[in-house]
Design a protein around this motif. Structure first.
Motif, mmCIF file in Angstrom:
data_model
loop_
_atom_site.group_PDB
_atom_site.id
_atom_site.type_symbol
_atom_site.label_atom_id
_atom_site.label_comp_id
_atom_site.label_asym_id
_atom_site.label_seq_id
_atom_site.Cartn_x
_atom_site.Cartn_y
_atom_site.Cartn_z
ATOM 1 N N ARG A 91 0.829 -1.212 0.000
ATOM 2 C CA ARG A 91 0.000 0.000 0.000
ATOM 3 C C ARG A 91 0.862 1.260 0.000
ATOM 4 N N ALA A 92 2.152 1.142 0.288
ATOM 5 C CA ALA A 92 3.045 2.304 0.277
ATOM 6 C C ALA A 92 3.683 2.539 -1.089
ATOM 7 N N ILE A 93 3.416 1.664 -2.054
ATOM 8 C CA ILE A 93 3.984 1.817 -3.392
ATOM 9 C C ILE A 93 3.265 2.948 -4.124
ATOM 10 N N HIS A 94 4.029 3.793 -4.798
ATOM 11 C CA HIS A 94 3.464 4.886 -5.585
ATOM 12 C C HIS A 94 3.615 4.560 -7.067
ATOM 13 N N LEU A 95 2.489 4.500 -7.758
ATOM 14 C CA LEU A 95 2.487 4.179 -9.177
ATOM 15 C C LEU A 95 2.006 5.366 -9.984
ATOM 16 N N ASN A 96 2.584 5.518 -11.178
ATOM 17 C CA ASN A 96 2.085 6.498 -12.124
ATOM 18 C C ASN A 96 1.005 5.829 -12.962
ATOM 19 N N MET A 97 -0.246 6.189 -12.694
ATOM 20 C CA MET A 97 -1.361 5.564 -13.384
ATOM 21 C C MET A 97 -1.434 6.064 -14.822
ATOM 22 N N MET A 123 -2.617 -6.117 -29.887
ATOM 23 C CA MET A 123 -3.881 -6.578 -29.325
ATOM 24 C C MET A 123 -4.462 -5.541 -28.373
ATOM 25 N N LEU A 124 -3.618 -4.969 -27.514
ATOM 26 C CA LEU A 124 -4.083 -3.985 -26.539
ATOM 27 C C LEU A 124 -4.445 -2.667 -27.213
ATOM 28 N N GLN A 125 -3.708 -2.291 -28.242
ATOM 29 C CA GLN A 125 -4.027 -1.067 -28.971
ATOM 30 C C GLN A 125 -5.367 -1.182 -29.673
ATOM 31 N N GLN A 126 -5.647 -2.345 -30.245
ATOM 32 C CA GLN A 126 -6.926 -2.543 -30.915
ATOM 33 C C GLN A 126 -8.093 -2.435 -29.941
ATOM 34 N N ALA A 127 -7.865 -2.864 -28.705
ATOM 35 C CA ALA A 127 -8.903 -2.761 -27.678
ATOM 36 C C ALA A 127 -8.905 -1.395 -27.001
ATOM 37 N N ARG A 128 -7.963 -0.529 -27.373
ATOM 38 C CA ARG A 128 -7.818 0.807 -26.794
ATOM 39 C C ARG A 128 -7.598 0.717 -25.288
ATOM 40 N N ILE A 129 -6.707 -0.191 -24.891
ATOM 41 C CA ILE A 129 -6.393 -0.394 -23.478
ATOM 42 C C ILE A 129 -5.000 0.160 -23.188
ATOM 43 N N PRO A 130 -4.869 1.133 -22.291
ATOM 44 C CA PRO A 130 -3.536 1.634 -21.909
ATOM 45 C C PRO A 130 -2.690 0.502 -21.343
ATOM 46 N N HIS A 131 -1.388 0.571 -21.623
ATOM 47 C CA HIS A 131 -0.495 -0.557 -21.336
ATOM 48 C C HIS A 131 0.765 -0.060 -20.665
ATOM 49 N N GLN A 132 1.114 -0.694 -19.541
ATOM 50 C CA GLN A 132 2.385 -0.420 -18.884
ATOM 51 C C GLN A 132 3.130 -1.731 -18.700
ATOM 52 N N HIS A 133 4.452 -1.659 -18.884
ATOM 53 C CA HIS A 133 5.291 -2.856 -18.893
ATOM 54 C C HIS A 133 6.231 -2.812 -17.687
ATOM 55 N N PHE A 134 6.224 -3.870 -16.895
ATOM 56 C CA PHE A 134 7.100 -3.983 -15.727
ATOM 57 C C PHE A 134 8.038 -5.164 -15.909
ATOM 58 N N SER A 135 9.275 -4.973 -15.484
ATOM 59 C CA SER A 135 10.283 -6.027 -15.571
ATOM 60 C C SER A 135 10.706 -6.467 -14.180
ATOM 61 N N THR A 136 10.890 -7.763 -14.008
ATOM 62 C CA THR A 136 11.351 -8.279 -12.719
ATOM 63 C C THR A 136 12.786 -7.881 -12.424
ATOM 64 N N ALA A 137 13.476 -7.307 -13.410
ATOM 65 C CA ALA A 137 14.844 -6.849 -13.184
ATOM 66 C C ALA A 137 14.883 -5.581 -12.348
ATOM 67 N N LEU A 138 13.740 -4.887 -12.247
ATOM 68 C CA LEU A 138 13.675 -3.627 -11.513
ATOM 69 C C LEU A 138 12.888 -3.800 -10.229
ATOM 70 N N GLU A 139 12.902 -2.754 -9.412
ATOM 71 C CA GLU A 139 12.150 -2.746 -8.164
ATOM 72 C C GLU A 139 11.143 -1.610 -8.209
ATOM 73 N N TRP A 140 10.257 -1.574 -7.206
ATOM 74 C CA TRP A 140 9.176 -0.590 -7.229
ATOM 75 C C TRP A 140 9.680 0.829 -7.181
ATOM 76 N N GLN A 141 10.771 1.089 -6.504
ATOM 77 C CA GLN A 141 11.287 2.461 -6.456
ATOM 78 C C GLN A 141 11.737 2.937 -7.836
ATOM 79 N N ASP A 142 12.056 1.989 -8.740
ATOM 80 C CA ASP A 142 12.457 2.372 -10.105
ATOM 81 C C ASP A 142 11.279 2.872 -10.924
ATOM 82 N N TYR A 143 10.040 2.582 -10.474
ATOM 83 C CA TYR A 143 8.857 3.020 -11.207
ATOM 84 C C TYR A 143 8.137 4.177 -10.511
ATOM 85 N N ALA A 144 8.715 4.661 -9.427
ATOM 86 C CA ALA A 144 8.050 5.739 -8.679
ATOM 87 C C ALA A 144 8.075 7.041 -9.470
#
Length: 304
Positions: free
Chosen positions: A21-27, A283-304
């Motif tokens: 719950r303390a993770i900050h994401l850019n929606m 596939m996601l573009q055709q459905a008009r769904i915004p898409h974000q990609h996360f890699s297990t090589a990074l940690e949550w602070q890298d996406y803050a």
């Protein structure tokens, strides 16, 4: 705080999902959808779930109960109040815990990272007072839970993530690792999700076929849908090797070896990985769904 304490790279504990719950994401940005529930429609009559929006000149047909007498007296012209619908947006989280998610070449499995993300999104919704529901995609089966707003209910859902995740991991050596398309579970999700909901899809999307794509388009036509893709670096590209070496891989039942020192094999591996990624994004573009990609090589602070 954008870090989570993990006791294991392959299993989950309830504590790390509470820490999420303390993770900050850019929606990703929201887009307009065809929904009578979405809170952007103006009304001339104030009712339940309405909030004040603006005042404008009175027009024939406006409800006289909404006349703003103060503005009317001050300006000498009749003005009426307009109100905006302020309806709730229940949140559905579709968490993929099928076999392909139990892969990791570093310090955590994709399934662990995905579960933490699901917890983070649920906490965000819970703190806003929204009702949260959870669907755990397990391949041929799924665990579906109804939306609820209480913290007690959400904590119970988090515990179900922990229990199902660890059970799935423990059973890997006993199952044939063949992930079917999530078409059936997406069809069920379409039936559960009403118009104007917010839906988060967390997966590697490797097994989403054409039939699944149609369900994504159906979901996104009347709801706010977000796609969160989880991948591992070794799925995208093999490491370069200057000397003869082999990478041991296993599907739980049998073992094999990859040869990263073979340049032609490395290039073919990367080409196929790029092709798969392009198909997912298309596939996601055709459905008009915004898409974000996360890699297990990074940690949550890298996406803050």
């Amino acid at each position: 705080m954008d870090t989570i304490s993990r006791q294991s790279p392959v299993s989950l504990q309830i504590e790390q999902l509470i820490e999420a719950r303390a993770i900050h994401l850019n929606m990703p940005p929201w887009r307009q959808v065809s929904s009578s529930r979405h809170g952007n429609r103006l009304s001339k009559v104030r009712g339940r779930g309405m909030e004040f929006d603006e005042v404008r000149h009175y027009q024939p047909g406006d409800d006289i109960r909404c006349i703003d007498w103060r503005v009317t007296a001050r300006t000498g012209k009749t003005h009426t109040k307009l109100f905006r619908e302020d309806r709730e947006h229940p949140v559905f989280i579709f968490l993929d815990l099928s076999h392909s998610m139990y892969f990791g070449s570093g310090d955590k499995l994709k399934s662990v990272f995905a579960s933490e993300l699901a917890a983070c999104l649920g906490w965000n919704a819970q703190q806003l007072g929204e009702r949260v529901a959870l669907t755990l995609h397990l391949g041929e089966q799924a665990h579906n839970q109804k939306p609820a707003a209480s913290k007690t209910h959400w904590l119970a859902q988090l515990q179900s993530i922990v229990d199902v995740h660890n059970q799935q991991f423990a059973a890997l050596s006993e199952q044939q690792l063949q992930d079917p398309s999530p078409t059936h579970n997406l069809e069920t999700l379409c039936q559960l999700v009403k118009t104007g909901y917010q839906v988060h899809l967390i997966s590697d999307f490797y097994h989403f076929d054409k039939a699944a794509s149609l369900h994504l388009q159906r979901l996104a036509s009347h709801n706010q849908v977000f796609a969160w893709q989880i991948s591992d670096p070794l799925e995208q590209q093999l490491p370069k090797a200057h000397t003869a070496m082999q990478l041991q891989v296993s599907n739980g039942n049998s073992e094999g070896y990859l040869q990263p020192d073979n340049k032609a094999f490395r290039q073919q591996f990367k080409r196929l990985a790029n092709q798969r990624q392009q198909q997912i994004e298309q596939m996601l573009q055709q459905a008009r769904i915004p898409h974000q990609h996360f890699s297990t090589a990074l940690e949550w602070q890298d996406y803050a």
